[in-house]
Structures are given as structure tokens and as C-alpha cells.
Design a protein around this motif. Structure first.
Motif, PDB file in Angstrom:
ATOM      1  N   UNK A 185      16.468  75.158 -79.251  1.00  0.00           N
ATOM      2  CA  UNK A 185      15.848  73.872 -78.925  1.00  0.00           C
ATOM      3  C   UNK A 185      14.824  73.439 -79.972  1.00  0.00           C
ATOM      4  N   UNK A 186      15.197  73.467 -81.241  1.00  0.00           N
ATOM      5  CA  UNK A 186      14.372  72.860 -82.271  1.00  0.00           C
ATOM      6  C   UNK A 186      13.334  73.754 -82.921  1.00  0.00           C
ATOM      7  N   UNK A 187      12.771  73.245 -84.016  1.00  0.00           N
ATOM      8  CA  UNK A 187      11.774  73.930 -84.845  1.00  0.00           C
ATOM      9  C   UNK A 187      12.279  75.288 -85.342  1.00  0.00           C
ATOM     10  N   UNK A 188      13.495  75.296 -85.841  1.00  0.00           N
ATOM     11  CA  UNK A 188      13.988  76.487 -86.537  1.00  0.00           C
ATOM     12  C   UNK A 188      13.189  76.670 -87.826  1.00  0.00           C
ATOM     13  N   UNK A 189      12.878  75.554 -88.468  1.00  0.00           N
ATOM     14  CA  UNK A 189      12.134  75.547 -89.730  1.00  0.00           C
ATOM     15  C   UNK A 189      10.661  75.329 -89.420  1.00  0.00           C
ATOM     16  N   UNK A 230      21.452  70.158 -94.340  1.00  0.00           N
ATOM     17  CA  UNK A 230      22.180  70.990 -95.311  1.00  0.00           C
ATOM     18  C   UNK A 230      22.033  72.468 -94.985  1.00  0.00           C
ATOM     19  N   UNK A 231      20.832  72.868 -94.581  1.00  0.00           N
ATOM     20  CA  UNK A 231      20.604  74.273 -94.242  1.00  0.00           C
ATOM     21  C   UNK A 231      21.423  74.685 -93.027  1.00  0.00           C
ATOM     22  N   UNK A 232      21.431  73.854 -91.998  1.00  0.00           N
ATOM     23  CA  UNK A 232      22.183  74.200 -90.786  1.00  0.00           C
ATOM     24  C   UNK A 232      23.678  74.274 -91.068  1.00  0.00           C
ATOM     25  N   UNK A 233      24.144  73.407 -91.933  1.00  0.00           N
ATOM     26  CA  UNK A 233      25.560  73.457 -92.316  1.00  0.00           C
ATOM     27  C   UNK A 233      25.873  74.772 -92.999  1.00  0.00           C
ATOM     28  N   UNK A 234      24.999  75.194 -93.931  1.00  0.00           N
ATOM     29  CA  UNK A 234      25.198  76.472 -94.624  1.00  0.00           C
ATOM     30  C   UNK A 234      25.060  77.648 -93.680  1.00  0.00           C
ATOM     31  N   UNK A 235      24.236  77.503 -92.635  1.00  0.00           N
ATOM     32  CA  UNK A 235      23.992  78.590 -91.688  1.00  0.00           C
ATOM     33  C   UNK A 235      25.058  78.679 -90.604  1.00  0.00           C
ATOM     34  N   UNK A 236      25.961  77.706 -90.552  1.00  0.00           N
ATOM     35  CA  UNK A 236      26.986  77.715 -89.517  1.00  0.00           C
ATOM     36  C   UNK A 236      26.470  77.282 -88.153  1.00  0.00           C
ATOM     37  N   UNK A 237      25.367  76.541 -88.141  1.00  0.00           N
ATOM     38  CA  UNK A 237      24.777  76.050 -86.894  1.00  0.00           C
ATOM     39  C   UNK A 237      25.336  74.665 -86.592  1.00  0.00           C
TER      40      UNK A 237
END
Length: 364
Positions: A185-189, A230-237
Motif C-alpha cells: 500500500x505505497x511508499x516503497x521508495x 520504471x523501477x516497479x517495472x524492473x522489479x516485476x511489481x
């Protein structure tokens, strides 16, 4: 009005520093040079906070940037607790419960405060590193193909203070649950993409042995939403931004854009199929009545951290309808997580770092 609140935000810590500095100068029974050095270190530590918030540390070597982050952001909590201690001592002196001599060039008072602060912050740091496993049992009269096990997280705040080694441990904890799905639910970064990219943290997320769905939090806006995408795409999220995904043919996961986006879609426009069990990921737990009116079955939120430390937890408990834990409005269930990670200093005092393991079943 905004300018006024900014001035209050800046003025209060400066008044706190002046108050603490005066007490340190009159209390510590050491040379003026030593006392001046202590006060100077406190000022420098607080100044580092502004370097961190201004992202100046992005231009420092990674190790030095981490040190600046840890010292600067921890200084705010240390400042809070020193102000509380000296307020209690001053109040005790005013009502004649504490002799004035205890606050003037007193070795024993100095050592008692130093030891007390050390114990509190050591315990707070240990509690932060202990991640609490919270179990939820969710039931529905809607049809599910099978019982589902969901691991739910919020507020990872990956960055300078939560490096890849921490994420590696969290991923191991997730995989040990053997979930069907992972919901964030958000704030991964935290605030800067730099440490996530330099440590290739996306690789850690790809170790998760279940599909991962997430929404944005306010800190993704600080870091930069395009970079976060871009990060989430690379992370498979699977990042859901004002969109819904049907998973397992009987479950809908809706990811709301963060409240930072004033033009995000209303929740009732995102919930379009009330025949399927609907889970909403909405980072900030405001306007809970709107999820209830939209027919949402379950909402996962975070953001509050429940204040991270006492007595800030008292404030968040009054600011939000639900600042932490399970909640219900009508047929809609909610869970507001205090977060597995944290912003700023790594201390949990009166709160906990947690992850949620939910079992979802159909009942007839």
C-alpha cells in the motif's frame, strides 16, 4: 496560511534546540569547550536534516550519504525526547519536587539523562528491527475459487536508511509465508531513487515467489513518479494507478493514485464489479466512508506509521478515523498498517514495524 505553517514548522525545532542548548550549558559539569562542542554537534545534526530533505546527499558518496541521513533524521526524535525530559524536570522544579541544584552543573543528573536516552533509543532500535507478524482472517459471502493467503505491506521506505540487506530479509520473510499474492500500500521508495538503483534493489523484489500488486504513496511523488514507474517495472511489481486488476478470476485489486494527486479518480468510479471481492490499496487512510459507499470489501492503507514514536502516536490517533490496525464501517473492513519500514531514524517507541498475513475465505 501555508507560509505561516512553514514558519511554525521551522520555529518550533529552533526553539527546542535553544531550550536544550541552554539546559546542556547549565547542567553538564564539564568545560565550556566540551559543552559548546555538544551544542555544536546538536546544531550540526539538525542541519543535516535539511541537507537530507533537500536531496543534497544524493551528491555525496553512498556511505557518507547514509551517515548524513541517519544522523540528521534521528536528531529530530532525539530533540523531541530531550525537550520532554527537560520540560518534566523544569515542571518538577517549579512545583518544588526537584531541587534546583539537580539542574545546575550536576554529574548525576547528566548521567541519568544520558543513560536513560541510551536505553530508550537502543530499545527503540531493537523494536524497529523486530518485524511483528499480524494475522487477519477475512471472510466473505462472495464466491472465491479457493481460500487465498495474502501478505500485505506498506511503507517500506527503501533508501539510504533501509538498504538492500534489509529488503533481502523482508523478502525472505514474505517467501516464508508462501502467499498467493503480495499487496503493498505505497511508499516503497523513501525519497531518492539513487540508493535503490545503485544497489539494484529491483533484483530483490524479483525473488518474491508470488505476484506483487502495489499503489503509489506520497513518497513516490517526492522521488519522482516516472522514475518510480520504471523501477516497479524492473522489479516485476504490478503498479496500479487508478486502475483495477482481476486476479484469480474471483478477486479484484484496485490501486488508487495517491492523495497527493488532487485529480485522482473517485473510488466509486474504480469499483465497477461488486460481484467480485474487492480489495482497495489506498496509501493514505482518509475519507474511509467513501470506500464503504463504493461497496469495497477490504481496504489496505498505511502512511501514518502511527506516529513512529510516542507521544506522536497520540496525535495520529486523533488525526485519523483509524491510524492503525483493524477497522470496520458497515460491510467494509479496513487495515491501516504502521508499516514494515520507517521514515527517518530507526526507532519504534510505543509503535511497531509490521507485516500482515491475511487469509481470505468464502463462507455460506
Amino acid at each position: 496560511m501555508r507560509f505561516m505553517w512553514m514558519m511554525v514548522f521551522l520555529l518550533m525545532p529552533l526553539l527546542g534546540i535553544a531550550y536544550i542548548g541552554w539546559h546542556v550549558w547549565t547542567l553538564v559539569p564539564l568545560s565550556p569547550w566540551f559543552r559548546g562542542g555538544l551544542i555544536g554537534f546538536g546544531l550540526l545534526s539538525f542541519f543535516l536534516l535539511f541537507l537530507n530533505l533537500g536531496r543534497v546527499i544524493d551528491h555525496l558518496p553512498l556511505g557518507l550519504a547514509r551517515l548524513s541521513y541517519d544522523v540528521g533524521d534521528s536528531s529530530v526524535i532525539v530533540l523531541l525526547y530531550l525537550v520532554l525530559i527537560f520540560l518534566v524536570l523544569d515542571l518538577g522544579r517549579l512545583v518544588r519536587l526537584i531541587p534546583a541544584a539537580w539542574l545546575h552543573q550536576n554529574f548525576y543528573t547528566t548521567m541519568a539523562i544520558t543513560l536513560g536516552m541510551f536505553v530508550v533509543f537502543m530499545a527503540g532500535n531493537l523494536k524497529y528491527h523486530h518485524k511483528k507478524r499480524v494475522e487477519l482472517n477475512l471472510t466473505t459471502t462472495k464466491t472465491l475459487r479457493k481460500p487465498l493467503k495474502l501478505v500485505m505491506l506498506s511503507d517500506l521506505h527503501l533508501g539510504y536508511h533501509n538498504p538492500r540487506t534489509e529488503l533481502h530479509r523482508w523478502v525472505d520473510m514474505i517467501n516464508a509465508e508462501h502467499p498467493d499474492y503480495v499487496l503493498i500500500a505505497g511508499d516503497i521508495i523513501d525519497m531518492s531513487m539513487r540508493p535503490l538503483l545503485e544497489e539494484n534493489m529491483a533484483e530483490e523484489f524479483r525473488r518474491i515467489k508470488a505476484p506483487v500488486y502495489a499503489c503509489l504513496g506520497n513518497h513516490e511523488f517526492y522521488a519522482g513518479v516516472p522514475e518510480a514507474h520504471q523501477f516497479y517495472l524492473a522489479a516485476g511489481i504490478h503498479l496500479l494507478v487508478d486502475e483495477a486488476a482481476v486476479v484469480d478470476r474471483s478477486l479484484v485489486v484496485v490501486g488508487r493514485d495517491d492523495r497527493t494527486n488532487l485529480h485522482r479518480m473517485p473510488i466509486d468510479e474504480l469499483v465497477t464489479n461488486r460481484d467480485l471481492y474487492t480489495i482497495v490499496l489506498d496509501h493514505q487512510p482518509y475519507n474511509l466512508e467513501r470506500a464503504e459507499a463504493a461497496g469495497v470489501d477490504f481496504q489496505l492503507s498505511g502512511h501514518t506509521h502511527r506516529g513512529q514514536v510516542w507521544p506522536i502516536s497520540w496525535i495520529t490517533d486523533r488525526l485519523y478515523e483509524c491510524s492503525w490496525g483493524s477497522h470496520q464501517r458497515g460491510a467494509t473492513q479496513y487495515y491501516v498498517s504502521s508499516g514494515i519500514g520507517i521514515w527517518g531514524g530507526k526507532f519504534r517507541i510505543g509503535t511497531q514495524s509490521e507485516y500482515v498475513v491475511a487469509t481470505l475465505r468464502s463462507v455460506r
